[in-house]
Design a protein around this motif. Structure first.
Motif, PDB file in Angstrom:
ATOM      1  N   ASP A   1       1.017  -1.257   0.102  1.00 20.15           N
ATOM      2  CA  ASP A   1      -0.180   0.081  -0.084  1.00 20.15           C
ATOM      3  C   ASP A   1       0.843   1.020   0.035  1.00 20.15           C
ATOM      4  O   ASP A   1       1.734   1.302   1.089  1.00 20.15           O
ATOM      5  CB  ASP A   1      -1.007  -0.001   1.179  1.00 20.15           C
TER       6      ASP A   1
ATOM      7  N   GLU B   1       0.440   4.143   0.677  1.00 19.11           N
ATOM      8  CA  GLU B   1       0.000   5.041   2.069  1.00 19.11           C
ATOM      9  C   GLU B   1       0.508   4.287   3.249  1.00 19.11           C
ATOM     10  O   GLU B   1       0.343   4.794   4.188  1.00 19.11           O
ATOM     11  CB  GLU B   1      -1.138   5.615   2.071  1.00 19.11           C
ATOM     12  N   GLY B   2       0.777   2.905   3.144  1.00 19.50           N
ATOM     13  CA  GLY B   2       1.340   2.259   4.440  1.00 19.50           C
ATOM     14  C   GLY B   2       0.073   1.844   5.407  1.00 19.50           C
ATOM     15  O   GLY B   2       0.410   1.552   6.199  1.00 19.50           O
ATOM     16  N   GLN B   3      -1.040   1.805   4.761  1.00 21.32           N
ATOM     17  CA  GLN B   3      -2.141   1.787   5.862  1.00 21.32           C
ATOM     18  C   GLN B   3      -2.852   0.127   5.499  1.00 21.32           C
ATOM     19  O   GLN B   3      -3.119  -0.398   6.635  1.00 21.32           O
ATOM     20  CB  GLN B   3      -3.279   2.564   5.534  1.00 21.32           C
ATOM     21  N   GLY B   4      -2.423  -0.441   4.502  1.00 24.98           N
ATOM     22  CA  GLY B   4      -3.184  -1.748   4.143  1.00 24.98           C
ATOM     23  C   GLY B   4      -2.280  -2.822   4.525  1.00 24.98           C
ATOM     24  O   GLY B   4      -0.881  -2.513   4.874  1.00 24.98           O
TER      25      GLY B   4
END
Length: 87
Positions: A2, A4-7
């Motif tokens: 991801d 954005e590093g959220q998933g």
């Protein structure tokens, strides 16, 4: 990964043999936004993703459309025969 590093991070390991029978793993790509999003919007999002995947070599196997249940998903197959869903 991801951007954005959220998933969750998902990694695919190549294996020498091709698919012989049932999938070893089945993925659902959730692009619709969930049941809080109107069905028409979810259907539009799923359709756009399916169109991109078809251009990349996927084949549509079936459409699961249950308007009475507020549900829309598409089952596809990659070029190696692995099935996955876009929801």
């Amino acid at each position: 990964m991801d951007p954005e590093g959220q998933g969750p991070r998902v990694w695919f390991q190549q294996v020498p043999e091709s698919k012989v029978t049932k999938n070893r793993l089945h993925l659902d790509l959730k692009v619709g936004g969930g049941r809080d999003v109107p069905l028409a919007v979810r259907t539009e999002r799923v359709t756009a993703t399916v169109d991109r995947l078809k251009k990349a070599g996927a084949t549509v196997l079936r459409i699961m459309d249950g308007p009475e249940m507020e549900y829309y998903a598409v089952v596809l197959q990659d070029p190696e025969g692995n099935e996955f869903c876009v929801v």
